[in-house]
Design a protein around this motif. Structure first.
Motif, short mmCIF file in Angstrom:
data_model
loop_
_atom_site.label_atom_id
_atom_site.label_comp_id
_atom_site.label_asym_id
_atom_site.label_seq_id
_atom_site.Cartn_x
_atom_site.Cartn_y
_atom_site.Cartn_z
N VAL A 159 0.83 -1.20 0.00
CA VAL A 159 0.00 0.00 0.00
C VAL A 159 0.87 1.26 0.00
O VAL A 159 0.57 2.24 -0.70
N LEU A 160 1.97 1.23 0.75
CA LEU A 160 2.83 2.41 0.82
C LEU A 160 3.55 2.68 -0.50
O LEU A 160 4.07 3.78 -0.71
N GLN A 161 3.54 1.70 -1.41
CA GLN A 161 4.15 1.87 -2.72
C GLN A 161 3.12 2.18 -3.81
O GLN A 161 3.43 2.13 -5.00
N VAL A 162 1.88 2.51 -3.40
CA VAL A 162 0.79 2.66 -4.36
C VAL A 162 1.08 3.72 -5.42
O VAL A 162 0.68 3.58 -6.59
N ASN A 163 1.80 4.77 -5.06
CA ASN A 163 2.06 5.83 -6.03
C ASN A 163 3.06 5.44 -7.11
O ASN A 163 3.18 6.14 -8.12
N SER A 164 3.75 4.33 -6.91
CA SER A 164 4.69 3.87 -7.93
C SER A 164 4.00 3.01 -8.99
O SER A 164 4.60 2.67 -10.01
N VAL A 165 2.74 2.65 -8.75
CA VAL A 165 1.97 1.87 -9.73
C VAL A 165 1.44 2.83 -10.79
O VAL A 165 0.76 3.80 -10.45
N PRO A 166 1.75 2.61 -12.07
CA PRO A 166 1.27 3.56 -13.11
C PRO A 166 -0.24 3.53 -13.26
O PRO A 166 -0.87 2.49 -13.07
N ALA A 167 -0.79 4.67 -13.60
CA ALA A 167 -2.23 4.76 -13.86
C ALA A 167 -2.47 4.38 -15.32
O ALA A 167 -2.20 5.16 -16.22
N ILE A 168 -2.97 3.17 -15.54
CA ILE A 168 -3.26 2.69 -16.90
C ILE A 168 -4.71 2.22 -16.92
O ILE A 168 -5.09 1.31 -16.19
N TRP A 169 -5.51 2.84 -17.74
CA TRP A 169 -6.93 2.50 -17.79
C TRP A 169 -7.15 1.07 -18.27
O TRP A 169 -7.96 0.35 -17.72
N PHE A 170 -6.43 0.69 -19.32
CA PHE A 170 -6.61 -0.65 -19.90
C PHE A 170 -5.23 -1.30 -20.00
O PHE A 170 -4.51 -1.09 -20.97
N ASP A 171 -4.89 -2.07 -18.98
CA ASP A 171 -3.52 -2.54 -18.79
C ASP A 171 -3.37 -4.00 -19.21
O ASP A 171 -3.41 -4.92 -18.38
N ALA A 172 -3.16 -4.22 -20.50
CA ALA A 172 -2.99 -5.58 -21.00
C ALA A 172 -1.63 -6.16 -20.64
O ALA A 172 -1.42 -7.37 -20.72
N ALA A 173 -0.69 -5.30 -20.24
CA ALA A 173 0.64 -5.79 -19.86
C ALA A 173 0.66 -6.35 -18.44
O ALA A 173 1.60 -7.05 -18.06
N SER A 174 -0.37 -6.08 -17.67
CA SER A 174 -0.43 -6.60 -16.30
C SER A 174 -0.59 -8.12 -16.34
O SER A 174 -1.36 -8.66 -17.14
N PRO A 175 0.10 -8.84 -15.46
CA PRO A 175 -0.08 -10.30 -15.40
C PRO A 175 -1.49 -10.70 -14.98
O PRO A 175 -1.87 -11.86 -15.16
N LYS A 176 -2.25 -9.76 -14.46
CA LYS A 176 -3.61 -10.06 -14.04
C LYS A 176 -4.62 -9.88 -15.17
O LYS A 176 -5.80 -10.23 -14.99
N TYR A 177 -4.20 -9.34 -16.29
CA TYR A 177 -5.15 -9.05 -17.36
C TYR A 177 -5.81 -10.34 -17.87
O TYR A 177 -5.13 -11.29 -18.26
N GLY A 178 -7.16 -10.34 -17.87
CA GLY A 178 -7.89 -11.54 -18.27
C GLY A 178 -8.78 -11.36 -19.48
O GLY A 178 -9.63 -12.20 -19.75
N GLY A 179 -8.59 -10.27 -20.20
CA GLY A 179 -9.40 -10.05 -21.40
C GLY A 179 -10.33 -8.87 -21.24
O GLY A 179 -10.49 -8.30 -20.15
N ALA A 180 -10.98 -8.49 -22.34
CA ALA A 180 -11.91 -7.37 -22.34
C ALA A 180 -13.15 -7.77 -23.13
O ALA A 180 -13.09 -8.61 -24.04
N TYR A 181 -14.28 -7.15 -22.77
CA TYR A 181 -15.57 -7.50 -23.36
C TYR A 181 -16.21 -6.24 -23.92
O TYR A 181 -16.36 -5.25 -23.22
N ARG A 182 -16.59 -6.29 -25.19
CA ARG A 182 -17.09 -5.11 -25.87
C ARG A 182 -18.33 -5.45 -26.68
O ARG A 182 -18.63 -6.62 -26.95
N VAL A 183 -19.02 -4.39 -27.11
CA VAL A 183 -20.09 -4.54 -28.09
C VAL A 183 -19.74 -3.79 -29.37
O VAL A 183 -20.19 -4.17 -30.45
N CYS A 184 -18.94 -2.73 -29.26
CA CYS A 184 -18.54 -1.93 -30.43
C CYS A 184 -17.22 -2.44 -31.00
O CYS A 184 -16.27 -2.68 -30.24
N PRO A 185 -17.11 -2.58 -32.31
CA PRO A 185 -15.85 -3.04 -32.91
C PRO A 185 -14.67 -2.13 -32.61
O PRO A 185 -13.52 -2.58 -32.63
N ALA A 186 -14.92 -0.85 -32.32
CA ALA A 186 -13.82 0.09 -32.08
C ALA A 186 -13.28 0.02 -30.66
O ALA A 186 -12.22 0.59 -30.37
N ALA A 187 -13.97 -0.65 -29.77
CA ALA A 187 -13.55 -0.67 -28.37
C ALA A 187 -12.34 -1.59 -28.18
O ALA A 187 -12.23 -2.65 -28.82
#
Length: 335
Positions: A159-187
Motif C-alpha cells: 500500500v505504501l508503494q501505491v504511487n509507484s503503480v502507473p495509472a493505466i486504464w486498460f492494462d494488457a501488460a499486467s499479469p492479471k489481465y484476463g481479457g476485455a468485453y465489448r459490443v462496439c468493434p472500435a472498443a
C-alpha cells in the motif's frame, strides 16, 4: 447452476462485477446469460441496480482514498468466507481502485467491460494522467476496516508503494489481465484477448411511434469544466433549456412525446429539484420504464424508440448507430 461455494470447491474464480452505467450492466447481464460469469458478487455505483442482491457504492472512488476504501470495504463484506481467488470485471483501472486491485494478491484476474467512448481511446492502454495520494493516510484507512487487507491480500508495504503503480486504464501488460468485453468493434482496439458480446434488441415498446428518447449532455462535467458560477455555464444551461423547448414542440408536432434521459453521473448526483425542471419538457426515463415495464438499467438504445436525440458528443450516439441505425439518430451539438 454452480453456486459460489461450488466455485470455491472447484478452485475456480469468484466473479465480481462493478457496474455503473447501462452499457456495463447490459454486457454483464449477457455474460451471465452466456454462463461466462456465475453467481457473481455485484457492486453497483451511480445509482445502478442488479436483479439479485448487490452491493451499493457511490462510485469507484476516483482518486479519493476514503471513497475508494469504502468501495473495497463494502465489497469485502459481501464476499463469502473462502480463499477463492477473485476475478473482477470493471470498466477500467485508471484510478486509485485500479492500482489497489493490481496490488491485491487475492485478485488474480482483471477483465474490462466496455464503457462508452473511453474504451475506444487507444491512448488509455498506456500510462495516463496520474494523481499521487497520501499513501500513509490510505494505509490508515484500510487498516481501520476489519479483515479488509487480509481478505484482499494487501500488505502495508504494498500500500505504501501505491504511487509507484502507473495509472493505466486498460492494462494488457499486467499479469492479471484476463481479457476485455465489448459490443462496439472500435472498443479496446489496442488490447489482445478482446471478446465481442452480442446484445439483442429488446421487446417492442408499447404505443410504437409515440416516444422520442432525448439523451441529455453530462451537465455536471460541463459545469465543472466551465466553473459553476461562470457566465459560460449559465449561457450553456440557458441554451440547453431553449433547445429543449424547441425539441418539445417538434416532437409534439409528430404527435409524439419526449422521454428525458440524464447521464448516469447526473442521474446519481443532481438534486431532484434541478432534474424536475427538465421533466417539464418530457417524461423521466425512470417513469417511462415503469409504465412500459422494461428494465431501466439496460442500454436504452436496445429499445425501439421512434428517434434518439443525442445532445453533444456522447457514447449514446455510438450505441444508437450500432443497435438501431443512423436513420434513428438525431445529433445536436449545442456547446
Amino acid at each position: 447452476m454452480m453456486t459460489r461455494w461450488h466455485l470455491a470447491a472447484h478452485g475456480i474464480f469468484m466473479d465480481i462485477l462493478y457496474l455503473h452505467s447501462p452499457i456495463t450492466y447490459s454486457i454483464a447481464r449477457q455474460l451471465e446469460r452466456d454462463g461466462q460469469v456465475v453467481a457473481p458478487v455485484v457492486v453497483c455505483g451511480r445509482g445502478m441496480k442488479w436483479h439479485a442482491p448487490f452491493v451499493r457504492v457511490t462510485d469507484d472512488g476516483i482518486w479519493d482514498p476514503a471513497r475508494t476504501v469504502e468501495f473495497l470495504a463494502r465489497l469485502v463484506t459481501a464476499l463469502p468466507e473462502t480463499t477463492t481467488p477473485l476475478r473482477i470485471f470493471l470498466p477500467h483501472t485508471g484510478f486509485l481502485l485500479g492500482k489497489l486491485l493490481k496490488l491485491a494478491t487475492a485478485v488474480q484476474t482483471v477483465c474490462y467491460l466496455e464503457e462508452g467512448n473511453t474504451s475506444c481511446n487507444p491512448d488509455l492502454a498506456r500510462p495516463a494522467q496520474d494523481t499521487a495520494v497520501d499513501a500513509a493516510m490510505l494505509l490508515q484507512l484500510l487498516q481501520a476496516q476489519p479483515l479488509l487487507m487480509q481478505r484482499l491480500g494487501l500488505t502495508p508495504q504494498a500500500v505504501l508503494q501505491v504511487n509507484s503503480v502507473p495509472a493505466i486504464w486498460f492494462d494488457a501488460a499486467s499479469p492479471k489481465y484476463g481479457g476485455a468485453y465489448r459490443v462496439c468493434p472500435a472498443a479496446f482496439a489496442a488490447l489482445p484477448a478482446v471478446h465481442t458480446v452480442s446484445l439483442a434488441p429488446q421487446e417492442k415498446l408499447r404505443e410504437q411511434g409515440r416516444h422520442w428518447l432525448c439523451f441529455l449532455p453530462n451537465i455536471i462535467n460541463m459545469v465543472a469544466r466551465c466553473g459553476q458560477h461562470s457566465e459560460e455555464s449559465q449561457k450553456n444551461l440557458h441554451g440547453l433549456m431553449s433547445s429543449l423547448r424547441t425539441m418539445h414542440a417538434l416532437v409534439a408536432s409528430h404527435h409524439a412525446r419526449l422521454v428525458m434521459k440524464f447521464h448516469p453521473v447526473d442521474e446519481a448526483n443532481l438534486s431532484p429539484q434541478f432534474k424536475e425542471q427538465f421533466y417539464g419538457f418530457g417524461l423521466s426515463y425512470a417513469s417511462f420504464a415503469a409504465q412500459q415495464a422494461i428494465d431501466a438499467q439496460l442500454e436504452p438504445a436496445l429499445f425501439d424508440f421512434s428517434r434518439f436525440i443525442v445532445i453533444n458528443e456522447s457514447a449514446a450516439s455510438r450505441y444508437v448507430e450500432l443497435f438501431q441505425g443512423l436513420d434513428y439518430l438525431v445529433s445536436l451539438n449545442l456547446f
